[in-house]
Motif scaffolding. Structure first.
Motif, PDB file in Angstrom:
ATOM      1  N   ILE A 236     -36.638 -20.843-148.153  1.00 39.98           N
ATOM      2  CA  ILE A 236     -35.220 -20.687-147.792  1.00 39.98           C
ATOM      3  C   ILE A 236     -35.059 -19.652-146.690  1.00 39.98           C
ATOM      4  CG2 ILE A 236     -32.974 -19.880-148.607  1.00 39.98           C
ATOM      5  CD1 ILE A 236     -33.635 -22.697-149.492  1.00 39.98           C
ATOM      6  N   GLU A 237     -35.755 -18.524-146.807  1.00 41.83           N
ATOM      7  CA  GLU A 237     -35.679 -17.487-145.780  1.00 41.83           C
ATOM      8  C   GLU A 237     -36.161 -18.022-144.436  1.00 41.83           C
ATOM      9  OE1 GLU A 237     -36.439 -13.429-148.445  1.00 41.83           O
ATOM     10  OE2 GLU A 237     -38.141 -14.603-147.718  1.00 41.83           O
ATOM     11  N   TYR A 238     -37.238 -18.783-144.475  1.00 40.48           N
ATOM     12  CA  TYR A 238     -37.785 -19.327-143.239  1.00 40.48           C
ATOM     13  C   TYR A 238     -36.826 -20.340-142.618  1.00 40.48           C
ATOM     14  CZ  TYR A 238     -41.008 -21.349-139.896  1.00 40.48           C
ATOM     15  OH  TYR A 238     -41.587 -21.773-138.725  1.00 40.48           O
ATOM     16  N   ILE A 239     -36.250 -21.215-143.440  1.00 42.69           N
ATOM     17  CA  ILE A 239     -35.307 -22.215-142.941  1.00 42.69           C
ATOM     18  C   ILE A 239     -34.121 -21.530-142.265  1.00 42.69           C
ATOM     19  CG2 ILE A 239     -33.653 -23.991-143.647  1.00 42.69           C
ATOM     20  CD1 ILE A 239     -35.718 -24.736-145.862  1.00 42.69           C
ATOM     21  N   ASN A 240     -33.564 -20.523-142.910  1.00 39.61           N
ATOM     22  CA  ASN A 240     -32.425 -19.810-142.326  1.00 39.61           C
ATOM     23  C   ASN A 240     -32.801 -19.123-141.022  1.00 39.61           C
ATOM     24  OD1 ASN A 240     -30.569 -20.560-144.287  1.00 39.61           O
ATOM     25  ND2 ASN A 240     -30.982 -18.779-145.580  1.00 39.61           N
ATOM     26  N   ALA A 241     -33.999 -18.519-140.979  1.00 40.56           N
ATOM     27  CA  ALA A 241     -34.444 -17.855-139.752  1.00 40.56           C
ATOM     28  C   ALA A 241     -34.612 -18.869-138.627  1.00 40.56           C
ATOM     29  CB  ALA A 241     -35.760 -17.118-140.009  1.00 40.56           C
ATOM     30  N   TYR A 242     -35.153 -20.039-138.955  1.00 37.47           N
ATOM     31  CA  TYR A 242     -35.339 -21.059-137.928  1.00 37.47           C
ATOM     32  C   TYR A 242     -33.996 -21.588-137.441  1.00 37.47           C
ATOM     33  CZ  TYR A 242     -37.179 -25.055-135.444  1.00 37.47           C
ATOM     34  OH  TYR A 242     -37.477 -25.954-134.455  1.00 37.47           O
ATOM     35  N   ARG A 243     -33.063 -21.776-138.355  1.00 39.32           N
ATOM     36  CA  ARG A 243     -31.731 -22.253-137.970  1.00 39.32           C
ATOM     37  C   ARG A 243     -31.015 -21.249-137.059  1.00 39.32           C
ATOM     38  NH1 ARG A 243     -30.151 -24.774-143.923  1.00 39.32           N
ATOM     39  NH2 ARG A 243     -30.677 -26.953-143.387  1.00 39.32           N
ATOM     40  N   ILE A 244     -31.144 -19.974-137.362  1.00 43.94           N
ATOM     41  CA  ILE A 244     -30.511 -18.962-136.517  1.00 43.94           C
ATOM     42  C   ILE A 244     -31.179 -18.923-135.148  1.00 43.94           C
ATOM     43  CG2 ILE A 244     -30.073 -16.490-136.237  1.00 43.94           C
ATOM     44  CD1 ILE A 244     -28.257 -17.952-138.261  1.00 43.94           C
ATOM     45  N   LYS A 245     -32.484 -19.110-135.106  1.00 43.68           N
ATOM     46  CA  LYS A 245     -33.185 -19.170-133.817  1.00 43.68           C
ATOM     47  C   LYS A 245     -32.634 -20.317-132.971  1.00 43.68           C
ATOM     48  CE  LYS A 245     -37.763 -19.808-131.750  1.00 43.68           C
ATOM     49  NZ  LYS A 245     -37.726 -18.626-130.875  1.00 43.68           N
ATOM     50  N   GLN A 246     -32.433 -21.485-133.605  1.00 42.05           N
ATOM     51  CA  GLN A 246     -31.882 -22.624-132.876  1.00 42.05           C
ATOM     52  C   GLN A 246     -30.431 -22.381-132.488  1.00 42.05           C
ATOM     53  OE1 GLN A 246     -33.893 -25.067-131.841  1.00 42.05           O
ATOM     54  NE2 GLN A 246     -35.474 -23.850-132.855  1.00 42.05           N
ATOM     55  N   ALA A 247     -29.698 -21.699-133.336  1.00 49.78           N
ATOM     56  CA  ALA A 247     -28.304 -21.378-133.022  1.00 49.78           C
ATOM     57  C   ALA A 247     -28.232 -20.474-131.788  1.00 49.78           C
ATOM     58  CB  ALA A 247     -27.640 -20.699-134.221  1.00 49.78           C
ATOM     59  N   GLY A 271     -18.426 -19.491-142.725  1.00 53.08           N
ATOM     60  CA  GLY A 271     -18.561 -18.121-143.202  1.00 53.08           C
ATOM     61  C   GLY A 271     -20.014 -17.760-143.478  1.00 53.08           C
ATOM     62  N   ASN A 272     -20.742 -18.672-144.109  1.00 56.30           N
ATOM     63  CA  ASN A 272     -22.164 -18.423-144.380  1.00 56.30           C
ATOM     64  C   ASN A 272     -22.959 -18.305-143.082  1.00 56.30           C
ATOM     65  OD1 ASN A 272     -21.698 -18.511-147.123  1.00 56.30           O
ATOM     66  ND2 ASN A 272     -22.352 -20.640-147.369  1.00 56.30           N
ATOM     67  N   PHE A 273     -22.618 -19.155-142.101  1.00 56.43           N
ATOM     68  CA  PHE A 273     -23.295 -19.113-140.805  1.00 56.43           C
ATOM     69  C   PHE A 273     -23.089 -17.760-140.127  1.00 56.43           C
ATOM     70  CE2 PHE A 273     -22.787 -20.093-136.133  1.00 56.43           C
ATOM     71  CZ  PHE A 273     -24.152 -20.058-135.850  1.00 56.43           C
ATOM     72  N   ILE A 274     -21.844 -17.299-140.095  1.00 63.75           N
ATOM     73  CA  ILE A 274     -21.541 -16.018-139.442  1.00 63.75           C
ATOM     74  C   ILE A 274     -22.256 -14.874-140.159  1.00 63.75           C
ATOM     75  CG2 ILE A 274     -19.704 -14.361-138.941  1.00 63.75           C
ATOM     76  CD1 ILE A 274     -17.842 -16.777-138.503  1.00 63.75           C
ATOM     77  N   GLN A 275     -22.240 -14.909-141.492  1.00 67.57           N
ATOM     78  CA  GLN A 275     -22.900 -13.865-142.273  1.00 67.57           C
ATOM     79  C   GLN A 275     -24.400 -13.841-142.017  1.00 67.57           C
ATOM     80  OE1 GLN A 275     -22.598 -14.425-146.524  1.00 67.57           O
ATOM     81  NE2 GLN A 275     -23.096 -12.292-146.976  1.00 67.57           N
ATOM     82  N   GLU A 276     -25.035 -15.015-142.014  1.00 68.33           N
ATOM     83  CA  GLU A 276     -26.483 -15.103-141.779  1.00 68.33           C
ATOM     84  C   GLU A 276     -26.821 -14.698-140.343  1.00 68.33           C
ATOM     85  OE1 GLU A 276     -30.270 -15.592-143.216  1.00 68.33           O
ATOM     86  OE2 GLU A 276     -28.427 -15.956-144.366  1.00 68.33           O
TER      87      GLU A 276
END
Length: 295
Positions: A236-247, A271-276
């Motif tokens: 989960i941590e990796y997925i979120n980090a990768y998504r933020i990199k793409q963002a 809201g979750n996107f902004i927080q992450e």
């Protein structure tokens, strides 16, 4: 940090078609991920000159506290973590195994170049200053960095780069440091690669950990433990980090609005996107986009 590495299999070209070789200088201050886990089909030579690191290759971990040279063979999953608060320096030369191939089938081509290209010979893992070849290898490595630093891609520069690489090969061969492949195929590493590729291809959609585990034929609990051991983060941590990199990439390179970037990167809740995003960058997506537009 100067280098922006790809987080899984690199699809970018290292160098040019005429000279498939590139150099990278990476530095930072403080602890944390220095180079994220990734792999590629090229050979990589790493020169650690300053700082404390943990280099992770496949399922092994190597502590680095002093100057040394490491070799990464094609296809090996690797990442670097800085372990101390001081300044860290690491240089890399990445090149295609075929860069020194010959049309003529001489002894060097048959007994050394081809086996390296075919994965039947491996580079030594680490060379320290105590080893008699270290000074020679470091000299050739730094000469390659110097040639690329001149920003010239002419015939003379290419010859100098190839000759330095050839000198590295010759030095390792003279001291019998190339290793025949004897280890068994590590299915765990291939499972992690498959998982990373699945994340890359599906990050824009809802990803269930059970779906990834199914891709590698493992139960979910064991897969999570294996992933954490190999990558240092939960799936989960990796997925979120990768998504933020793409963002970040989309905010930098496109005219998409923040809400569109949110959905494009697999976040169904703004809201979750902004927080992450704030947690990983220290700012909001909107402010990040404004800062990019200012420059």
């Amino acid at each position: 940090m100067e280098q922006q590495p790809i987080v899984l299999k690199e699809i970018c070209s290292h160098g040019t078609k005429s000279l498939p070789c590139a150099v990278y200088r990476t530095h930072s201050v403080g602890k944390g991920v220095f180079v994220k886990h990734h792999w590629h089909d090229e050979i990589e030579i790493l020169y650690f000159s300053e700082g404390g690191f943990r280099l992770e290759i496949n399922m092994e971990s190597f502590e680095i506290q002093s100057e040394c040279i490491y070799f990464i063979n094609p296809g090996e999953l690797h990442g670097i973590i800085s372990e101390t608060l001081e300044r860290h320096w690491e240089d890399a030369v990445v090149f295609s195994p075929g860069i020194l191939g010959f049309d003529s089938r001489d002894e060097a081509q048959i007994s050394l170049m081809k086996p390296i290209q075919n994965g039947k010979l491996l580079f030594p893992r680490c060379i320290t200053p105590q080893h008699p070849v270290f000074i020679s290898l470091r000299h050739s490595f730094l000469h390659i960095m110097h040639v690329f630093g001149q920003m010239a891609n002419d015939l003379t520069s290419q010859l100098y780069v190839k000759s330095s690489l050839m000198h590295i090969f010759a030095t390792l061969s003279e001291h019998r440091l190339f290793l025949p492949v004897e280890r068994n195929f590590d299915k765990r590493v291939e499972s992690i690669k498959t998982a990373l590729l699945f994340i890359e291809e599906n990050y824009h959609s809802k990803i269930y950990i059970s779906d990834i585990a199914e891709q590698v034929n493992l139960n979910e609990q064991y897969f999570c433990r294996l992933f954490k051991k190999a990558i240092g983060h939960s799936p989960i941590e990796y997925i979120n980090a990768y998504r933020i990199k793409q963002a970040k990439r989309l905010l930098e390179e496109t005219d998409l609005q923040v809400t569109e970037v949110c959905l494009e990167c697999g976040f169904n809740n703004l809201g979750n996107f902004i927080q992450e995003f704030r947690k990983r960058t220290g700012t909001t997506p909107l402010q990040y986009k404004k800062n990019v537009e200012m420059f």
